[in-house]
Write a protein that holds these residues in place. Structure first.
Motif, PDB file in Angstrom:
ATOM      1  N   GLY A   9       0.795  -1.214   0.000  1.00 20.04           N
ATOM      2  CA  GLY A   9       0.000   0.000   0.000  1.00 20.04           C
ATOM      3  C   GLY A   9       0.831   1.269   0.000  1.00 20.04           C
ATOM      4  N   THR A  10       1.932   1.273  -0.759  1.00 16.35           N
ATOM      5  CA  THR A  10       2.801   2.451  -0.816  1.00 16.35           C
ATOM      6  C   THR A  10       2.795   3.124  -2.184  1.00 16.35           C
ATOM      7  N   ASP A  11       2.331   2.416  -3.211  1.00 18.67           N
ATOM      8  CA  ASP A  11       2.364   2.943  -4.573  1.00 18.67           C
ATOM      9  C   ASP A  11       0.949   3.292  -5.026  1.00 18.67           C
ATOM     10  N   ALA A  12       0.612   4.568  -4.948  1.00 15.31           N
ATOM     11  CA  ALA A  12      -0.704   5.035  -5.383  1.00 15.31           C
ATOM     12  C   ALA A  12      -0.599   5.614  -6.786  1.00 15.31           C
ATOM     13  N   ALA A  13      -1.617   5.373  -7.601  1.00 16.63           N
ATOM     14  CA  ALA A  13      -1.563   5.851  -8.977  1.00 16.63           C
ATOM     15  C   ALA A  13      -2.961   6.041  -9.534  1.00 16.63           C
ATOM     16  N   ILE A  14      -3.028   6.890 -10.539  1.00 15.51           N
ATOM     17  CA  ILE A  14      -4.212   6.962 -11.398  1.00 15.51           C
ATOM     18  C   ILE A  14      -3.868   6.172 -12.650  1.00 15.51           C
ATOM     19  N   PHE A  15      -4.600   5.083 -12.865  1.00 17.71           N
ATOM     20  CA  PHE A  15      -4.284   4.100 -13.896  1.00 17.71           C
ATOM     21  C   PHE A  15      -5.297   4.126 -15.023  1.00 17.71           C
TER      22      PHE A  15
ATOM     23  N   ASP B 276       3.185   9.429 -12.521  1.00 19.02           N
ATOM     24  CA  ASP B 276       4.605   9.223 -12.280  1.00 19.02           C
ATOM     25  C   ASP B 276       4.802   8.526 -10.935  1.00 19.02           C
ATOM     26  N   GLN B 277       5.556   7.452 -10.928  1.00 19.40           N
ATOM     27  CA  GLN B 277       5.679   6.604  -9.736  1.00 19.40           C
ATOM     28  C   GLN B 277       6.557   7.252  -8.664  1.00 19.40           C
ATOM     29  N   TYR B 278       6.058   7.167  -7.414  1.00 17.49           N
ATOM     30  CA  TYR B 278       6.792   7.669  -6.245  1.00 17.49           C
ATOM     31  C   TYR B 278       7.230   9.127  -6.417  1.00 17.49           C
ATOM     32  N   ASN B 279       6.411   9.926  -7.067  1.00 15.27           N
ATOM     33  CA  ASN B 279       6.682  11.345  -7.247  1.00 15.27           C
ATOM     34  C   ASN B 279       5.686  12.112  -6.384  1.00 15.27           C
ATOM     35  N   SER B 280       6.154  12.626  -5.243  1.00 16.66           N
ATOM     36  CA  SER B 280       5.251  13.266  -4.286  1.00 16.66           C
ATOM     37  C   SER B 280       4.645  14.558  -4.828  1.00 16.66           C
ATOM     38  N   ARG B 281       5.252  15.125  -5.881  1.00 11.58           N
ATOM     39  CA  ARG B 281       4.646  16.311  -6.486  1.00 11.58           C
ATOM     40  C   ARG B 281       3.328  15.945  -7.179  1.00 11.58           C
ATOM     41  N   TRP B 282       3.255  14.730  -7.684  1.00 11.52           N
ATOM     42  CA  TRP B 282       2.047  14.287  -8.379  1.00 11.52           C
ATOM     43  C   TRP B 282       1.010  13.786  -7.378  1.00 11.52           C
ATOM     44  N   LEU B 283       1.367  12.776  -6.617  1.00 11.37           N
ATOM     45  CA  LEU B 283       0.479  12.202  -5.604  1.00 11.37           C
ATOM     46  C   LEU B 283       1.297  11.918  -4.360  1.00 11.37           C
ATOM     47  N   ASN B 284       0.779  12.322  -3.207  1.00 15.57           N
ATOM     48  CA  ASN B 284       1.504  12.117  -1.959  1.00 15.57           C
ATOM     49  C   ASN B 284       0.581  11.443  -0.946  1.00 15.57           C
ATOM     50  N   ASP B 285       0.600  10.120  -0.938  1.00 11.75           N
ATOM     51  CA  ASP B 285      -0.241   9.326  -0.034  1.00 11.75           C
ATOM     52  C   ASP B 285      -1.711   9.743  -0.151  1.00 11.75           C
ATOM     53  N   PRO B 286      -2.283   9.638  -1.349  1.00 13.26           N
ATOM     54  CA  PRO B 286      -3.651  10.144  -1.548  1.00 13.26           C
ATOM     55  C   PRO B 286      -4.713   9.189  -1.012  1.00 13.26           C
ATOM     56  N   ALA B 287      -5.869   9.756  -0.708  1.00 11.01           N
ATOM     57  CA  ALA B 287      -7.085   8.990  -0.428  1.00 11.01           C
ATOM     58  C   ALA B 287      -8.097   9.392  -1.497  1.00 11.01           C
ATOM     59  N   PHE B 288      -8.397   8.474  -2.404  1.00 10.02           N
ATOM     60  CA  PHE B 288      -9.273   8.785  -3.526  1.00 10.02           C
ATOM     61  C   PHE B 288     -10.731   8.782  -3.070  1.00 10.02           C
ATOM     62  N   VAL B 289     -11.485   9.761  -3.580  1.00  5.77           N
ATOM     63  CA  VAL B 289     -12.864   9.962  -3.144  1.00  5.77           C
ATOM     64  C   VAL B 289     -13.869   9.763  -4.272  1.00  5.77           C
TER      65      VAL B 289
ATOM     66  N   ASP C 160     -12.441  16.060 -23.944  1.00  4.31           N
ATOM     67  CA  ASP C 160     -13.008  15.439 -22.740  1.00  4.31           C
ATOM     68  C   ASP C 160     -11.937  15.174 -21.697  1.00  4.31           C
ATOM     69  N   LYS C 161     -12.291  15.466 -20.443  1.00  3.30           N
ATOM     70  CA  LYS C 161     -11.357  15.268 -19.336  1.00  3.30           C
ATOM     71  C   LYS C 161     -12.027  14.482 -18.220  1.00  3.30           C
ATOM     72  N   LEU C 162     -11.245  13.655 -17.570  1.00 10.89           N
ATOM     73  CA  LEU C 162     -11.706  12.880 -16.427  1.00 10.89           C
ATOM     74  C   LEU C 162     -11.155  13.533 -15.168  1.00 10.89           C
ATOM     75  N   TYR C 163     -12.058  13.883 -14.247  1.00 13.36           N
ATOM     76  CA  TYR C 163     -11.672  14.581 -13.015  1.00 13.36           C
ATOM     77  C   TYR C 163     -11.607  13.591 -11.860  1.00 13.36           C
ATOM     78  N   PHE C 164     -10.589  13.751 -11.029  1.00 13.30           N
ATOM     79  CA  PHE C 164     -10.410  12.937  -9.831  1.00 13.30           C
ATOM     80  C   PHE C 164     -10.448  13.855  -8.608  1.00 13.30           C
ATOM     81  N   PHE C 165     -11.186  13.429  -7.612  1.00 15.69           N
ATOM     82  CA  PHE C 165     -11.259  14.164  -6.350  1.00 15.69           C
ATOM     83  C   PHE C 165     -10.578  13.307  -5.277  1.00 15.69           C
ATOM     84  N   PHE C 166      -9.652  13.897  -4.550  1.00 14.36           N
ATOM     85  CA  PHE C 166      -8.913  13.139  -3.544  1.00 14.36           C
ATOM     86  C   PHE C 166      -8.345  14.100  -2.514  1.00 14.36           C
ATOM     87  N   ARG C 167      -7.857  13.552  -1.435  1.00 11.35           N
ATOM     88  CA  ARG C 167      -7.102  14.324  -0.449  1.00 11.35           C
ATOM     89  C   ARG C 167      -5.741  13.666  -0.311  1.00 11.35           C
TER      90      ARG C 167
END
Length: 650
Positions: free
Chosen positions: A203-209, A221-234, A248-255
């Motif tokens: 549970g350390t590698d979070a991504a939008i796939f 980008d893998q393990y790049n905290s500028r992109w995602l930093n331990d996100p919780a997807f909503v 067309d764009k796909l929107y993601f909401f997360f913290r």
């Protein structure tokens, strides 16, 4: 078909057939939430005809995923080791059940790895998406080894078909989380699955796939905290930008956790987006998103001297569609759980404001203190984040055609400088100094006699649903009304999930509840009670408080949502201008008894009994808080007490 959302709490889905599904598990100047003493308890709710409960599978838990199928009139539910197909109109009528446990070998391996502290070594269904007219695509955690396959649901409801296709079993990596406690979000678009998910056992590698389909598999980008930093997807949602499909764009909401200085908030809420036709870069960002951008979502209460009280933890998102598919209204639930104060808020966002932020300056760190600044250098062409083949890039058919400077800029500048603020720059609903927090939200548009209203259904972490309406007052001022609070399960559950079709579907760890949106009988048997409730679903029809219908004759309905004034609607009521109250007069005969009702029928009503004798102008209050030691049913003289439903005054 409704949309799918997954949360640690509840889930709401509002479909095109006017149905609602609900799924779920101090700063000075903040006002505590309204009293919820009038909440409907589970036992009382069960005795009505407005709610139905499903917990058929005694050995299953975690009814988390809800997907409404309008074509088949079915509700699909995912739980531990089971997939359910329930009748939308009666969830207990002939449920169709698929038992899909993990293999015993896999369970044994999971237990040996130390992952079964709370029963996690099962197959928790975490993804149910419509594939075509006859099949669903489903995924489960597979005892920490995600697996996916197809479910045949038949072509029409009368087929009564619901079975798994084990020969099509495939890996769920990049589609479904390993850990059942970690939520993922997904969208199946043109047979391509987009998912925000953790893709490794630890549970350390979070991504939008992006997986499946004809396009290249892609990820952040893998393990790049500028992109995602331990996100919780909503939540995730496709929102078109224009009539051009390539935009067309796909929107993601997360913290996610803040990667900045220690004095900044520990958590930021985000909205991110990608282009559906993103193919990645040519030399840099190969098989990685080259259009991924994100911005901060702010939900805060403005205070004196410009100080804001922030609700930083995004809990849930509900997309309210409008006539313009490019501009839905976004409702979001936030929580604050810091050491200063605890509370919840609902904020509303417009797509115009969101697009303005994404079209604004990029965030850039420079200077001696390495602080965030708006990027002021030369902007490469095409503008980073622009979709290929779209309105502004008709000659570029793929992101692989983008110059290297565009791709390199995207990799180091995924964040926008400006944040997205809510409409009117303040929350729609705020709760503080209460012993609960909001976990989910669903919104239903209701036509009433005096206009159209939006009713919010808010799930809490104590297993209740609050029914709230926000009315305009003066200029930017609003008035929030709690119409009802319902305890939807026998035991308190952390955060319920939901869905809607003039019905509310609520799921939790213990089961599924099917609740009517209009429960007008709870407001009593009097015209004034019905009017004072100010519920846009309900109106006085001359005989009872019943469901409002815009097509019914006007003279036979009584409703006043905006003001709740029974003087205009009901007979036998007088106005007391000095106290700004409405009074009902009850006459008695000496020596007889009168029943004093003590429990108001809605949070908008209060009851006070005044005794006036012998044609005197003086009135004496009876009952209420001054006589709480009285016994229920006792003949009271000269004061009465309010215990239970009421007391007798002799």
């Amino acid at each position: 078909m409704g949309t799918l959302q997954t949360y640690p709490g509840w889930l709401f889905v509002l479909s095109t057939t006017h149905s609602l599904v609900f799924l779920g598990f101090p700063s000075p100047g903040l006002v505590p939430g309204p009293s919820t003493q009038l909440s409907t308890r589970w036992i009382k709710l069960k005795a009505t005809s407005t709610a139905h409960f499903f917990n058929f599978l005694l050995n299953s838990t975690d009814y988390r995923i809800l997907l409404k199928d309008e074509d088949h009139d079915r509700m699909y539910v995912g739980s531990k080791d089971y997939i359910l197909s329930l009748d939308l109109h009666d969830i207990n009528r002939e449920p169709l059940i698929i038992h899909w446990p993990a293999s015993q070998q896999r369970i044994d391996e999971c237990v040996l790895s130390g992952k079964n502290n709370n029963g996690e070594c099962g197959n928790f269904i975490r993804l149910i998406q419509p594939w075509n007219r006859t099949h669903l695509y489903v995924c489960g955690t597979g005892a920490y080894n995600p697996i996916c396959t197809f479910v045949n649901r038949g072509r029409k409801a009368q087929d009564y078909i619901f079975y798994l296709e084990p020969e099509k079993l495939e890996s769920g990596k990049g589609k479904c989380s390993y850990d059942p406690k970690v939520d993922s979000v997904s969208a199946l678009i043109n047979e391509e699955l987009y998912a925000g998910v953790y893709i490794d056992f630890m549970g350390t590698d979070a991504a939008i796939f992006r997986t499946m389909g004809k396009q290249t598999a892609m990820r952040t980008d893998q393990y790049n905290s500028r992109w995602l930093n331990d996100p919780a997807f909503v939540h995730t949602q496709l929102i078109p930008d224009s009539a051009e499909r390539n935009d067309d764009k796909l929107y993601f909401f997360f913290r996610e956790k803040s990667a900045d200085a220690p004095q900044s908030p520990a958590v930021y809420s985000r909205i991110g987006r990608i282009c559906l036709n993103d193919d990645g870069g040519h030399c840099c960002l190969v098989n990685k998103w080259s259009t991924f951008l994100k911005a901060r979502l702010i939900c805060s209460v403005p205070g004196p001297d410009g100080i804001e009280t922030h609700f930083d933890e995004l809990q849930d998102v509900f997309i309210q569609q409008t006539q313009d598919v490019k501009n839905p209204i976004i409702y979001a639930v936030f929580a604050a759980s810091g050491s200063v104060f605890k509370g919840s808020a609902v904020c509303v966002y417009s797509m115009a404001d969101i697009r303005m932020v994404f079209n604004g300056p990029f965030a850039h760190k420079e200077g001696p203190n390495y602080q965030w600044m708006p990027y002021a250098g030369k902007m490469p062409y095409p503008r980073p984040g622009t979709c290929p083949g779209g309105t502004f890039t008709p000659s570029m058919k793929s992101t692989k055609d983008y110059p290297d400077e565009v791709i390199n800029f995207m990799r180091s500048h995924p964040l926008m400088y400006h944040a997205v603020y809510p409409v009117h720059r303040q929350p729609l609903v705020v709760r503080s100094n209460v012993h609960y927090k909001f976990t989910t939200v669903a919104v239903d548009q209701v036509d009433a006699a005096d206009g159209r209203y939006e009713v919010l259904f808010l799930g809490t972490d104590r297993g209740t649903v609050q029914k709230v309406i926000v009315l305009p007052k003066d200029d930017l001022e609003t008035e929030e009304l709690m119409l009802e609070e319902v305890e939807v399960f026998k035991v308190t559950t952390p955060g319920p999930y939901t869905h809607c079709t003039q019905q509310l579907y609520v799921a939790s760890a213990t089961g599924v509840t099917h609740l009517a949106l209009h429960r007008c009988d709870v407001y009593g048997e009097a015209c004034a009670d019905c009017c004072l409730a100010r519920d846009p679903y309900c109106a006085w029809d001359g005989k009872a408080c019943s469901r409002y219908s815009a097509s019914s004759k006007r003279r036979s309905r009584r409703q006043d949502v905006r003001h709740g004034n029974p003087i205009r609607q009901c007979r036998g009521y007088n106005s007391n201008a000095n106290k700004n109250t409405v009074e009902a007069v009850q006459y008695g005969v000496e020596g007889s008894t009168a029943f004093l009702e003590c429990q108001p029928r809605s949070p908008q009503a209060t009851i006070k009994w005044l005794l006036q004798k012998d044609n005197s102008d003086r009135r004496k209050e009876v009952g209420g808080h001054r006589a709480r030691g009285c016994l229920e049913g006792k003949t009271l003289q000269p004061t009465a007490c309010c215990l239970g439903q009421g007391a007798r005054l002799a």
